[in-house]
Design a protein around this motif. Structure first.
Motif, mmCIF file in Angstrom:
data_model
loop_
_atom_site.group_PDB
_atom_site.id
_atom_site.type_symbol
_atom_site.label_atom_id
_atom_site.label_comp_id
_atom_site.label_asym_id
_atom_site.label_seq_id
_atom_site.Cartn_x
_atom_site.Cartn_y
_atom_site.Cartn_z
ATOM 1 N N LEU A 72 0.840 -1.192 0.000
ATOM 2 C CA LEU A 72 0.000 0.000 0.000
ATOM 3 C C LEU A 72 0.878 1.246 0.000
ATOM 4 N N ILE A 73 0.561 2.196 -0.859
ATOM 5 C CA ILE A 73 1.336 3.429 -0.984
ATOM 6 C C ILE A 73 0.418 4.618 -0.724
ATOM 7 N N PRO A 74 0.593 5.334 0.383
ATOM 8 C CA PRO A 74 -0.257 6.497 0.646
ATOM 9 C C PRO A 74 0.148 7.700 -0.197
ATOM 10 N N ARG A 75 -0.859 8.475 -0.592
ATOM 11 C CA ARG A 75 -0.618 9.739 -1.277
ATOM 12 C C ARG A 75 -1.132 10.856 -0.380
ATOM 13 N N LYS A 76 -0.273 11.858 -0.135
ATOM 14 C CA LYS A 76 -0.602 12.894 0.835
ATOM 15 C C LYS A 76 -1.010 14.217 0.216
ATOM 16 N N GLY A 77 -1.281 14.216 -1.082
ATOM 17 C CA GLY A 77 -1.807 15.421 -1.697
ATOM 18 C C GLY A 77 -0.797 16.193 -2.513
ATOM 19 N N SER A 78 -1.263 17.266 -3.104
ATOM 20 C CA SER A 78 -0.453 18.090 -3.988
ATOM 21 C C SER A 78 0.770 18.644 -3.258
ATOM 22 N N ARG B 8 11.079 23.794 3.251
ATOM 23 C CA ARG B 8 9.698 23.340 3.071
ATOM 24 C C ARG B 8 9.109 23.897 1.780
ATOM 25 N N THR B 9 9.437 25.134 1.465
ATOM 26 C CA THR B 9 8.955 25.732 0.224
ATOM 27 C C THR B 9 9.557 25.026 -0.990
ATOM 28 N N GLU B 10 10.837 24.722 -0.917
ATOM 29 C CA GLU B 10 11.523 24.086 -2.049
ATOM 30 C C GLU B 10 10.999 22.682 -2.314
ATOM 31 N N HIS B 11 10.725 21.924 -1.251
ATOM 32 C CA HIS B 11 10.343 20.513 -1.408
ATOM 33 C C HIS B 11 8.836 20.290 -1.367
ATOM 34 N N GLY B 12 8.089 21.248 -0.821
ATOM 35 C CA GLY B 12 6.655 21.059 -0.651
ATOM 36 C C GLY B 12 6.304 20.321 0.617
ATOM 37 N N TRP B 13 7.278 19.817 1.345
ATOM 38 C CA TRP B 13 7.110 19.101 2.605
ATOM 39 C C TRP B 13 8.448 19.112 3.320
ATOM 40 N N ILE B 14 8.430 18.770 4.599
ATOM 41 C CA ILE B 14 9.671 18.676 5.355
ATOM 42 C C ILE B 14 9.489 17.687 6.496
ATOM 43 N N MET B 15 10.529 16.936 6.766
ATOM 44 C CA MET B 15 10.584 16.086 7.945
ATOM 45 C C MET B 15 11.775 16.557 8.764
ATOM 46 N N ASP B 16 11.517 17.030 9.967
ATOM 47 C CA ASP B 16 12.613 17.487 10.806
ATOM 48 C C ASP B 16 12.400 17.033 12.241
ATOM 49 N N PHE C 59 -3.426 4.903 -2.322
ATOM 50 C CA PHE C 59 -4.647 5.428 -1.712
ATOM 51 C C PHE C 59 -4.360 6.830 -1.195
ATOM 52 N N ASP C 60 -5.398 7.646 -1.134
ATOM 53 C CA ASP C 60 -5.260 9.037 -0.702
ATOM 54 C C ASP C 60 -5.484 9.152 0.800
ATOM 55 N N ILE C 61 -4.592 9.878 1.463
ATOM 56 C CA ILE C 61 -4.743 10.136 2.894
ATOM 57 C C ILE C 61 -5.798 11.232 3.090
ATOM 58 N N PRO C 62 -6.833 10.965 3.881
ATOM 59 C CA PRO C 62 -7.842 12.013 4.116
ATOM 60 C C PRO C 62 -7.276 13.136 4.968
ATOM 61 N N LYS C 63 -7.897 14.275 4.902
ATOM 62 C CA LYS C 63 -7.466 15.418 5.710
ATOM 63 C C LYS C 63 -8.018 15.282 7.124
ATOM 64 N N ARG C 64 -7.238 15.744 8.096
ATOM 65 C CA ARG C 64 -7.673 15.689 9.494
ATOM 66 C C ARG C 64 -8.499 16.922 9.820
ATOM 67 N N ARG C 65 -9.668 16.702 10.418
ATOM 68 C CA ARG C 65 -10.522 17.811 10.811
ATOM 69 C C ARG C 65 -9.969 18.481 12.071
ATOM 70 N N LEU D 69 6.901 11.958 -1.441
ATOM 71 C CA LEU D 69 6.821 10.976 -0.364
ATOM 72 C C LEU D 69 6.426 9.606 -0.908
ATOM 73 N N ALA D 70 5.451 9.574 -1.809
ATOM 74 C CA ALA D 70 5.088 8.309 -2.456
ATOM 75 C C ALA D 70 6.225 7.850 -3.359
ATOM 76 N N GLY D 71 6.852 8.791 -4.056
ATOM 77 C CA GLY D 71 7.956 8.436 -4.940
ATOM 78 C C GLY D 71 9.127 7.823 -4.203
ATOM 79 N N LEU D 72 9.418 8.326 -3.002
ATOM 80 C CA LEU D 72 10.512 7.754 -2.217
ATOM 81 C C LEU D 72 10.220 6.314 -1.830
ATOM 82 N N ARG D 73 8.988 6.048 -1.413
ATOM 83 C CA ARG D 73 8.621 4.673 -1.092
ATOM 84 C C ARG D 73 8.768 3.772 -2.312
ATOM 85 N N GLU D 74 8.293 4.248 -3.455
ATOM 86 C CA GLU D 74 8.384 3.453 -4.672
ATOM 87 C C GLU D 74 9.841 3.213 -5.069
#
Length: 247
Positions: free
Chosen positions: A32-38, A230-238, A64-70, A43-48
């Motif tokens: 299973l490969i999660p997709r976290k949005g635009s 974060r701006t350059e990558h669209g995400w960040i893990m720190d 599969f698409d990860i739903p947004k948290r309310r 993140l999905a590409g790294l897993r693949e």
């Protein structure tokens, strides 16, 4: 009965995957490969990429698409509802591959440390046999990158979140605190003259960034560097380690 393998893959470096984890990836009937949005397609590409690097004949993938948290139900209830929704996405993805007996999910870091995959897996019906394969944690990767021990001699340490640092302050009486899941640089809520910090982003990956020093000297540098990355990558893990100064 289906088996669900939760495989710790470290911080995105294929070399972080253990031989046990690599074997489980190669022997899976479905991953299973999660997709976290635009903006977070990497993140999905790294897993693949990890799967491709470790297997000559990669198993089938189910995205599969990860739903947004309310955010309107309070933090804890919002997370509970979010986990219910993610479990439903897992269930739907698995149901589309009924012949898959060994299903795998690749988990950043380790499934047991500040990760909710085990809690989500517990919601599945019918419940599969769950197998956990440990991985290198973000804490291990951070301390290795900075070449430091996580605690002072004979002293305990605490692992916590940025939200708790921000809301509750320093967790006395420990002198060392590892902070995860902090999107707001919550160290800003502490007295900067009392702490040293070891910060890292994309730790263990090619994009790795490390900053270390007295908090009052490097706080602004970390905030600015984090925002740019974060701006350059669209995400960040720190992640970072704080240590209280003597005196």
């Amino acid at each position: 009965m289906q088996e669900l393998f939760l495989i710790g893959i470290g911080t995105g470096n294929p070399d972080h995957v253990t031989r046990e984890g690599a074997r489980a990836i190669c022997e899976a009937d479905l991953i299973l490969i999660p997709r976290k949005g635009s903006g977070k397609e990497d993140l999905a590409g790294l897993r693949e990429q990890i799967i491709t690097d470790l297997s000559d004949t990669p198993p089938p993938l189910a995205h599969f698409d990860i739903p947004k948290r309310r955010a309107n139900a309070g933090y804890l209830q919002g997370v509970e509802d979010w986990h219910d929704a993610i479990a439903q996405r897992w269930q739907e993805a698995i149901a589309r591959h009924k012949d898959a007996k060994r299903v795998a999910l690749l988990i950043w870091g380790d499934p047991s440390l500040y990760d909710s995959s085990l809690r989500i897996a517990d919601r599945l019906e019918p419940k599969p046999a769950i197998r956990v394969i440990p991985g290198i944690t973000a804490i291990q990767a951070l301390t290795a990158a900075h070449a430091i021990p996580i605690n002072e001699l004979g002293a305990p340490y605490i692992v916590t979140t940025g939200r708790r640092i921000r809301d509750e302050g320093w967790p006395d009486p420990v002198t060392s605190v590892a902070v995860m899941l902090d999107g707001e640089c919550s160290f800003q809520s502490l007295d900067p003259d009392r702490y040293d910090i070891w910060w890292g982003a994309f730790v263990g990956m090619q994009e790795q960034i490390l900053i270390h020093g007295p908090l009052h000297e490097v706080s602004r540098q970390i905030i600015d560097t984090r925002a740019t990355a974060r701006t350059e990558h669209g995400w960040i893990m720190d992640i970072y380690l704080l240590r209280k100064r003597a005196g």
